[in-house]
Scaffold this active site. Structure first.
Site, PDB file in Angstrom:
ATOM      1  N   PRO A  53      13.718  -8.631   8.115  1.00  0.00           N
ATOM      2  CA  PRO A  53      15.264  -8.071   7.856  1.00  0.00           C
ATOM      3  C   PRO A  53      15.023  -7.131   6.972  1.00  0.00           C
ATOM      4  O   PRO A  53      16.006  -6.178   7.126  1.00  0.00           O
ATOM      5  CB  PRO A  53      15.835  -9.484   7.469  1.00  0.00           C
ATOM      6  CG  PRO A  53      15.090 -10.552   8.008  1.00  0.00           C
ATOM      7  CD  PRO A  53      13.812 -10.174   7.995  1.00  0.00           C
TER       8      PRO A  53
ATOM      9  N   GLU B   4       4.224   3.645  -1.101  1.00  0.00           N
ATOM     10  CA  GLU B   4       5.463   4.228  -2.232  1.00  0.00           C
ATOM     11  C   GLU B   4       6.311   5.024  -1.476  1.00  0.00           C
ATOM     12  O   GLU B   4       5.944   6.119  -0.688  1.00  0.00           O
ATOM     13  CB  GLU B   4       4.845   4.828  -3.195  1.00  0.00           C
ATOM     14  CG  GLU B   4       5.488   4.606  -4.623  1.00  0.00           C
ATOM     15  CD  GLU B   4       4.910   4.981  -5.749  1.00  0.00           C
ATOM     16  OE1 GLU B   4       4.322   4.194  -6.473  1.00  0.00           O
ATOM     17  OE2 GLU B   4       4.670   6.316  -5.937  1.00  0.00           O
TER      18      GLU B   4
ATOM     19  N   ASP C 278       5.132  -5.444  10.984  1.00  0.00           N
ATOM     20  CA  ASP C 278       5.838  -5.836  10.038  1.00  0.00           C
ATOM     21  C   ASP C 278       7.416  -5.911  10.178  1.00  0.00           C
ATOM     22  O   ASP C 278       8.309  -5.367   9.490  1.00  0.00           O
ATOM     23  CB  ASP C 278       5.488  -5.457   8.584  1.00  0.00           C
ATOM     24  CG  ASP C 278       6.099  -5.968   7.293  1.00  0.00           C
ATOM     25  OD1 ASP C 278       6.418  -7.107   7.318  1.00  0.00           O
ATOM     26  OD2 ASP C 278       6.228  -5.210   6.165  1.00  0.00           O
TER      27      ASP C 278
ATOM     28  N   ASP D 164       9.872   1.824   8.627  1.00  0.00           N
ATOM     29  CA  ASP D 164       8.419   1.498   8.338  1.00  0.00           C
ATOM     30  C   ASP D 164       7.520   1.316   9.765  1.00  0.00           C
ATOM     31  O   ASP D 164       6.569   0.868   9.635  1.00  0.00           O
ATOM     32  CB  ASP D 164       8.133   0.171   7.659  1.00  0.00           C
ATOM     33  CG  ASP D 164       7.948   0.134   6.385  1.00  0.00           C
ATOM     34  OD1 ASP D 164       8.090   1.237   5.736  1.00  0.00           O
ATOM     35  OD2 ASP D 164       7.791  -0.804   5.587  1.00  0.00           O
TER      36      ASP D 164
ATOM     37  N   MET E 131       0.891  -1.157   0.223  1.00  0.00           N
ATOM     38  CA  MET E 131      -0.106  -0.005   0.000  1.00  0.00           C
ATOM     39  C   MET E 131       0.877   1.520  -0.041  1.00  0.00           C
ATOM     40  O   MET E 131       0.262   2.530   0.166  1.00  0.00           O
ATOM     41  CB  MET E 131      -0.944   0.065   1.317  1.00  0.00           C
ATOM     42  CG  MET E 131      -2.079  -0.881   1.118  1.00  0.00           C
ATOM     43  SD  MET E 131      -3.017  -0.953   2.583  1.00  0.00           S
ATOM     44  CE  MET E 131      -3.590   0.830   2.552  1.00  0.00           C
TER      45      MET E 131
ATOM     46  N   LYS F 184       6.945   9.014   2.331  1.00  0.00           N
ATOM     47  CA  LYS F 184       6.450   7.654   2.224  1.00  0.00           C
ATOM     48  C   LYS F 184       5.005   8.053   2.000  1.00  0.00           C
ATOM     49  O   LYS F 184       4.222   8.670   2.639  1.00  0.00           O
ATOM     50  CB  LYS F 184       6.556   6.960   3.425  1.00  0.00           C
ATOM     51  CG  LYS F 184       5.567   5.666   3.306  1.00  0.00           C
ATOM     52  CD  LYS F 184       5.796   4.738   4.401  1.00  0.00           C
ATOM     53  CE  LYS F 184       7.125   4.086   4.381  1.00  0.00           C
ATOM     54  NZ  LYS F 184       7.403   3.078   5.188  1.00  0.00           N
TER      55      LYS F 184
END
Length: 435
Positions: A139, A29, A136, A154, A27, A45
């Site tokens: 690595p 980019e 999430d 993230d 979802m 992001k």
């Protein structure tokens, strides 16, 4: 590319996007960009949600994520919206993704696995105290900088567990997570908490230790079946020199049931920190000289912890006399540190069982003490599970009419009928500390 997001776009007349995105992840980019006002490189992001309610939720989570002030997390600089797509402006990180590190160098030295895992654990502990779940951990979502510092990426899509809608499957039908690293309860769309991130950390540690993913089926379906039905793997089967305490930790982190995993990232840190020693150089990855970050961290590390709950490494049961360790647990309990006491009782029971077998009378006593400590915490369902498992084992060993078995059966009956009480707290209880 997302609609309306093209190379050279200027956001707020300040952030100019580069010629191409760095990555397209489900979802989101990710674009490199230049902050014209402060003359610095940044990362932008974008998230592919346009529904008003989801945009509001994204903003709420982004504001909460911005409070995650930790050196292991890229800073959030700004928040905005372009062409209907919300975006975050983040600190640019220079380093190598752990996935690329393993691909180039193979399984990492034990000390480095522990050092990386301990740093990620400290990030997850900070997130847990804010009520954030990353969802999430893997690595490719962590980078090793030339200083040896680890950055967890993230967090811009982290959620709070009470956000049922945004924390599950999104409008595109894509799962926010990665199969093989995503906790089973997350795959099933169930309610998640910080233990889902501990599962991802366990899978990451397995990958760093062995050079392979813990669950790696030929198809997504076979990978999910392994996660749901197979016994959690042990890295020592592929890397025999793995210390038993580290092997046990990874095995526990990969448990399919959240209750079977460690209670907190602090527990994980306690195991990993003592193993992060004698770190060898990694050619082409780390700086040869002492960096400013290392010099700063070396002094901070000398500052003694303040009184109260900490994440200081605890001695492993194998290094302790049983009587001394029991007295320590009793002292924790007397001081109202029930969470720490429960962990100590469980740790001692597991250690004693490895030495003398599951049927040893002291193993039964230690397991009983652990269960009763969870009663003191007000965690009746967990206590009942522990007591029921203990009852089954004692009936098998001593028979159903043994006095201790009858007493245990009566205790379970009483606990099943009485309401859970609020956990007893020490007088100097710190509300936002890890318990």
């Amino acid at each position: 590319m997302l609609g309306g997001v093209v190379p050279g776009t200027s956001l707020k007349d300040r952030y100019r996007l580069a010629r191409s995105p760095l990555a397209h992840k489900g979802m989101s980019e990710v674009w490199p960009a230049h902050d014209a006002l402060l003359d610095r490189p940044v990362i932008v992001k974008f998230v592919a949600v346009t529904e008003l309610d989801l945009v509001r939720r994204f903003r709420r989570e982004a504001l909460l994520t911005a409070r995650l002030d930790h050196p292991g997390v890229p800073a959030v600089y700004d928040l905005g919206e372009h062409a209907g797509h919300p975006y975050l402006v983040l600190q640019q990180i220079n380093g190598i993704a752990l996935s690329d590190l393993v691909a180039e160098h193979g399984p990492l030295p034990i000390g480095w696995v522990a050092a990386i895992g301990a740093q990620i654990s400290s990030v997850l502990l900070a997130a847990q105290r804010l009520g954030l779940v990353h969802r999430d951990i893997k690595p490719s979502n962590a980078m090793l900088e030339p200083s040896g510092a680890v950055k967890v990426l993230d967090f811009g899509l982290a959620v709070t567990p009470d956000d049922d809608r945004y924390s599950r499957i999104t409008q595109s039908g894509q799962a926010l997570g990665t199969f093989g690293y995503m906790a089973p309860e997350q795959i099933l769309g169930q309610r998640i908490d910080h233990r889902a991130d501990l599962y991802g950390l366990g899978a990451t540690l397995f990958d760093l230790l062995t050079g392979t993913a813990p669950f790696d089926g030929l198809t997504t379906m076979t990978t999910v079946r392994q996660q749901m039905g197979a016994t959690p793997p042990r890295p020592a089967t592929l890397r025999p020199e793995t210390p038993s305490v580290l092997d046990d930790l990874v095995h526990a982190l990969l448990a399919s049931a959240p209750d079977s995993r460690p209670d907190s990232a602090a527990d994980v840190y306690r195991v990993l920190a003592p193993l992060a020693e004698n770190l060898p150089p990694i050619p082409g990855v780390l700086d040869d000289s002492v960096t400013a970050v290392q010099a700063y961290a070396a002094i901070v590390g000398r500052i003694p912890p303040q009184p109260g709950p900490t994440i200081a490494p605890a001695a492993a049961p194998s290094a302790l006399d049983l009587g001394q360790a029991v007295r320590q647990a009793e002292q924790m309990q007397a001081a109202g540190e029930f969470r720490a006491a429960a962990r100590q009782w469980r740790r001692l029971a597991e250690h004693r069982a490895r030495q003398h077998g599951d049927e040893d009378p002291q193993v039964f006593d230690l397991r009983l003490r652990a269960a009763r400590t969870h009663v003191a915490l007000g965690e009746h369902p967990r206590a009942l599970r522990l007591l029921t498992a203990l009852l089954q084992d004692r009936e098998r060993v001593d028979g159903p009419e043994h006095p201790a078995v009858r007493e245990l059966r009566e205790e379970i009956s009483r606990l099943s009928t009485e309401p859970a009480s609020a956990p007893a707290l020490p007088q100097q209880f710190v509300p936002d500390a890890d318990r």
